[in-house]
Motif scaffolding. Structure first.
Motif, PDB file in Angstrom:
ATOM      1  N   PRO A 138       0.817  -1.222   0.000  1.00  0.00           N
ATOM      2  CA  PRO A 138       0.000   0.000   0.000  1.00  0.00           C
ATOM      3  C   PRO A 138       0.850   1.270   0.000  1.00  0.00           C
ATOM      4  N   TYR A 139       2.063   1.174   0.525  1.00  0.00           N
ATOM      5  CA  TYR A 139       2.908   2.365   0.668  1.00  0.00           C
ATOM      6  C   TYR A 139       4.247   2.071   0.008  1.00  0.00           C
ATOM      7  N   GLN A 140       4.441   2.593  -1.204  1.00  0.00           N
ATOM      8  CA  GLN A 140       5.621   2.204  -1.972  1.00  0.00           C
ATOM      9  C   GLN A 140       6.608   3.345  -2.185  1.00  0.00           C
ATOM     10  N   VAL A 141       6.085   4.517  -2.554  1.00  0.00           N
ATOM     11  CA  VAL A 141       6.966   5.613  -2.943  1.00  0.00           C
ATOM     12  C   VAL A 141       6.641   6.839  -2.088  1.00  0.00           C
ATOM     13  N   PRO A 142       7.674   7.458  -1.463  1.00  0.00           N
ATOM     14  CA  PRO A 142       7.400   8.644  -0.652  1.00  0.00           C
ATOM     15  C   PRO A 142       6.666   9.715  -1.446  1.00  0.00           C
ATOM     16  N   ARG A 143       5.741  10.390  -0.785  1.00  0.00           N
ATOM     17  CA  ARG A 143       5.074  11.538  -1.419  1.00  0.00           C
ATOM     18  C   ARG A 143       6.094  12.627  -1.672  1.00  0.00           C
ATOM     19  N   ALA A 144       5.789  13.476  -2.650  1.00  0.00           N
ATOM     20  CA  ALA A 144       6.713  14.552  -3.010  1.00  0.00           C
ATOM     21  C   ALA A 144       6.951  15.461  -1.804  1.00  0.00           C
ATOM     22  N   THR A 145       8.136  16.027  -1.726  1.00  0.00           N
ATOM     23  CA  THR A 145       8.455  16.955  -0.639  1.00  0.00           C
ATOM     24  C   THR A 145       9.012  18.235  -1.257  1.00  0.00           C
ATOM     25  N   ALA A 146       8.981  19.302  -0.477  1.00  0.00           N
ATOM     26  CA  ALA A 146       9.621  20.534  -0.948  1.00  0.00           C
ATOM     27  C   ALA A 146      11.118  20.395  -0.714  1.00  0.00           C
ATOM     28  N   SER A 147      11.949  20.949  -1.605  1.00  0.00           N
ATOM     29  CA  SER A 147      13.388  20.833  -1.386  1.00  0.00           C
ATOM     30  C   SER A 147      13.885  22.042  -0.603  1.00  0.00           C
ATOM     31  N   LEU A 148      14.648  21.791   0.433  1.00  0.00           N
ATOM     32  CA  LEU A 148      15.075  22.882   1.314  1.00  0.00           C
ATOM     33  C   LEU A 148      16.414  23.473   0.933  1.00  0.00           C
ATOM     34  N   GLY A 149      17.076  22.841  -0.004  1.00  0.00           N
ATOM     35  CA  GLY A 149      18.371  23.376  -0.421  1.00  0.00           C
ATOM     36  C   GLY A 149      19.504  22.791   0.400  1.00  0.00           C
ATOM     37  N   ALA A 150      20.726  23.183   0.016  1.00  0.00           N
ATOM     38  CA  ALA A 150      21.921  22.603   0.628  1.00  0.00           C
ATOM     39  C   ALA A 150      21.991  22.935   2.115  1.00  0.00           C
ATOM     40  N   GLY A 151      22.721  22.134   2.839  1.00  0.00           N
ATOM     41  CA  GLY A 151      22.989  22.438   4.249  1.00  0.00           C
ATOM     42  C   GLY A 151      22.006  21.823   5.209  1.00  0.00           C
ATOM     43  N   VAL A 152      20.913  21.245   4.713  1.00  0.00           N
ATOM     44  CA  VAL A 152      19.952  20.603   5.618  1.00  0.00           C
ATOM     45  C   VAL A 152      19.897  19.117   5.264  1.00  0.00           C
ATOM     46  N   PHE A 153      20.013  18.292   6.281  1.00  0.00           N
ATOM     47  CA  PHE A 153      19.940  16.849   6.081  1.00  0.00           C
ATOM     48  C   PHE A 153      18.456  16.487   6.006  1.00  0.00           C
ATOM     49  N   GLU A 154      18.030  16.023   4.833  1.00  0.00           N
ATOM     50  CA  GLU A 154      16.599  15.710   4.651  1.00  0.00           C
ATOM     51  C   GLU A 154      16.429  14.232   4.384  1.00  0.00           C
ATOM     52  N   LEU A 155      15.440  13.634   4.987  1.00  0.00           N
ATOM     53  CA  LEU A 155      15.124  12.266   4.588  1.00  0.00           C
ATOM     54  C   LEU A 155      13.634  12.000   4.818  1.00  0.00           C
ATOM     55  N   HIS A 156      13.149  10.967   4.137  1.00  0.00           N
ATOM     56  CA  HIS A 156      11.753  10.581   4.296  1.00  0.00           C
ATOM     57  C   HIS A 156      11.662   9.575   5.441  1.00  0.00           C
ATOM     58  N   SER A 157      10.480   9.478   6.048  1.00  0.00           N
ATOM     59  CA  SER A 157      10.337   8.557   7.191  1.00  0.00           C
ATOM     60  C   SER A 157      10.686   7.112   6.807  1.00  0.00           C
TER      61      SER A 157
END
Ligand SMILES: Cc1cc2nc3c(=O)[nH]c(=O)nc-3n(C[C@H](O)[C@H](O)[C@H](O)COP(=O)(O)OP(=O)(O)OC[C@H]3O[C@@H](n4cnc5c(N)ncnc54)[C@H](O)[C@@H]3O)c2cc1C
Length: 414
Positions: A138-157
């Motif tokens: 039921p849950y395969q691909v993360p929903r789209a996120t806004a990009s915060l730009g360099a310098g921030v560590f971003e990840l999906h749950s």
């Protein structure tokens, strides 16, 4: 490239694909389960370390196997840690002797030219089948996120594992569904300063009148409701199976130091715009919780259920955090010392690899096949394990049996 003829190919070796395998075997149908990784791959590689099964152990009831959890001495009312969920699914596959081919991803699915059969292309083999059941989750691909730009560590749950994986500093968790609140609670307990972006959600209680919420969802008929019949709280439950299971109350998180925010509207150059909807979302959650307990009480009266008396509301309810009255509308990540952002905004299905006319044209409908209880208009093509495939419980482990049994019956009729 080798070609293999199989009566029915099941794509996906999670709980749904394996329940399908059980029912096909029961009816004497030749089949093969293809799994791109290992069995229960998503429970292994897309969930965080401390996650516990959020339903009590008595809910681990895949068809045809009496083993509840991997541990025969397990408490039916306890919540198993992640490792035991994968053990359970693995042992289940062995117990039912599921014919599984692991490390075998379906790359495409199409009609075999000039034939009524379907063909599944994998890396080394083309499988030609009369029936294909897609059980890829039921849950395969993360929903789209806004990009915060360099310098921030971003990840999906789906990529979050534990607090140690994140750079030091404060953390912004975007999304207060079941995943977001559990991750926020874990980070807060690990001593991180946490900001939690809350969107509209509905709540039920982990435990009420001595029974777990899953017991209530079954008793009130909600678990067996179709989408058309559904009344009440949807999927957000704001609870956990960790430490014996408990509710995750947003006011408690705030009392523990988590800063609550409204929905993220936009994110640019390290600044986040926040909607002015926190108070409305929290109020909606409170109302849905009240509606849930009222529904439980009604069912107790109507069915004369023997459960504990209704609990009194606490004399000193937790106070509203100040953010409810004075909402934060912009967040400057650098100024707040936020070094990591976890997008807990959900995931959706992804079927672009299926070349069969069972999807709509819009981007959203391309993710949702048109079907009736998993049966599509394309002869021999079935889906299993989608949210609301038939009922509320369809997307959960304890719902796999009924849906797989139904589809196996349809396959036999062919
Ligand atoms: C964080 C989280 C916690 C959850 N907790 C619970 C819970 O406590 N209780 C509960 O009942 N439900 C829970 N759920 C909901 C649901 O039970 C799980 O999502 C469960 O994993 C769904 O099982 P499934 O077999 O339908 O799909 P999945 O587990 O996603 O299995 C699909 C399988 O298909 C494989 N696959 C995908 N694409 C391909 C391909 N092209 N070729 C071959 N194989 C492929 C994948 O590797 C995977 O193994 C939770 C969901 C999430 C996200």
């Amino acid at each position: 490239m080798s070609v293999e003829q199989v009566e029915t190919v099941v794509i996906g070796g999670g709980q749904a694909g394996l329940a399908m395998s059980y029912h096909l075997s029961r009816l004497g149908c030749e089949h093969l389960v293809l799994e791109r990784g290992q069995l229960a791959e998503r429970w292994r590689s897309e969930r965080w370390d401390s996650l516990h099964f959020q339903s009590p152990n008595w809910n681990m009831n895949l068809p045809g196997w009496p083993g509840m959890t991997a541990d025969p001495l397990a408490d039916p009312d306890a919540f198993s840690p992640l490792r035991e969920v994968t053990d359970y699914i693995e042992r289940y596959a062995a117990a039912i002797r599921a014919p599984v081919r692991t490390q075998c991803a379906a790359l495409s699915l199409a009609r075999k030219p000039g034939s009524g059969e379907l063909q599944v292309q994998t890396d080394g083999t083309l499988f030609v089948a009369r029936n294909v059941v897609v059980a890829t989750g039921p849950y395969q691909v993360p929903r789209a996120t806004a990009s915060l730009g360099a310098g921030v560590f971003e990840l999906h749950s789906t990529g979050y594992r534990n607090p140690g994986q994140l750079p030091s500093g404060a953390v912004l968790v975007v999304g207060a569904g079941n995943s977001g609140v559990q991750i926020a609670e874990e980070l807060c307990r690990a001593g991180r300063r946490v900001f939690l972006s809350v969107s509209s959600h509905e709540r039920i209680r982990r435990s009420y009148r001595g029974k777990d919420c899953i017991w209530w969802l079954i008793a009130t008929g909600s678990a067996d409701s179709t989408l058309r019949e559904w009344k009440g709280a949807r999927l957000s439950r704001l609870m956990t199976g960790v430490n014996g299971g408990h509710d995750i109350d947003l006011r408690q998180l705030a009392a523990d130091g988590v800063v609550l925010l409204g929905r993220v509207r936009a994110a640019r150059d390290g600044r986040i715009e926040i909607a002015d909807d926190l108070a409305a979302s929290v109020a909606h959650g409170d109302e849905s919780l009240q509606a849930f307990t009222l529904r439980c009480d009604e069912v107790v009266r109507a069915q004369q259920l023997d459960v504990e008396p209704a609990e009194d509301s606490p004399e000193d309810p937790l106070p509203d955090p100040p953010e409810l009255k004075e909402p934060i509308r912009t967040l400057d990540l650098a100024r707040e010392g936020i070094g990591a952002v976890i997008w807990a905004n959900g995931a959706h299905a992804e079927f672009s690899w299926i070349d069969l006319p069972v999807f709509g044209e819009s981007p959203a409908s391309k993710r949702t096949p048109v079907h009736e209880r998993g049966v599509t208009s394309e002869a021999g093509l079935y889906f299993l394990g989608l949210p609301w495939l038939h009922k509320w419980k369809s997307g959960f482990l304890f719902g796999a049996d009924e849906d797989a049994g139904y589809l196996a019956g349809r396959i036999v009729l062919r």
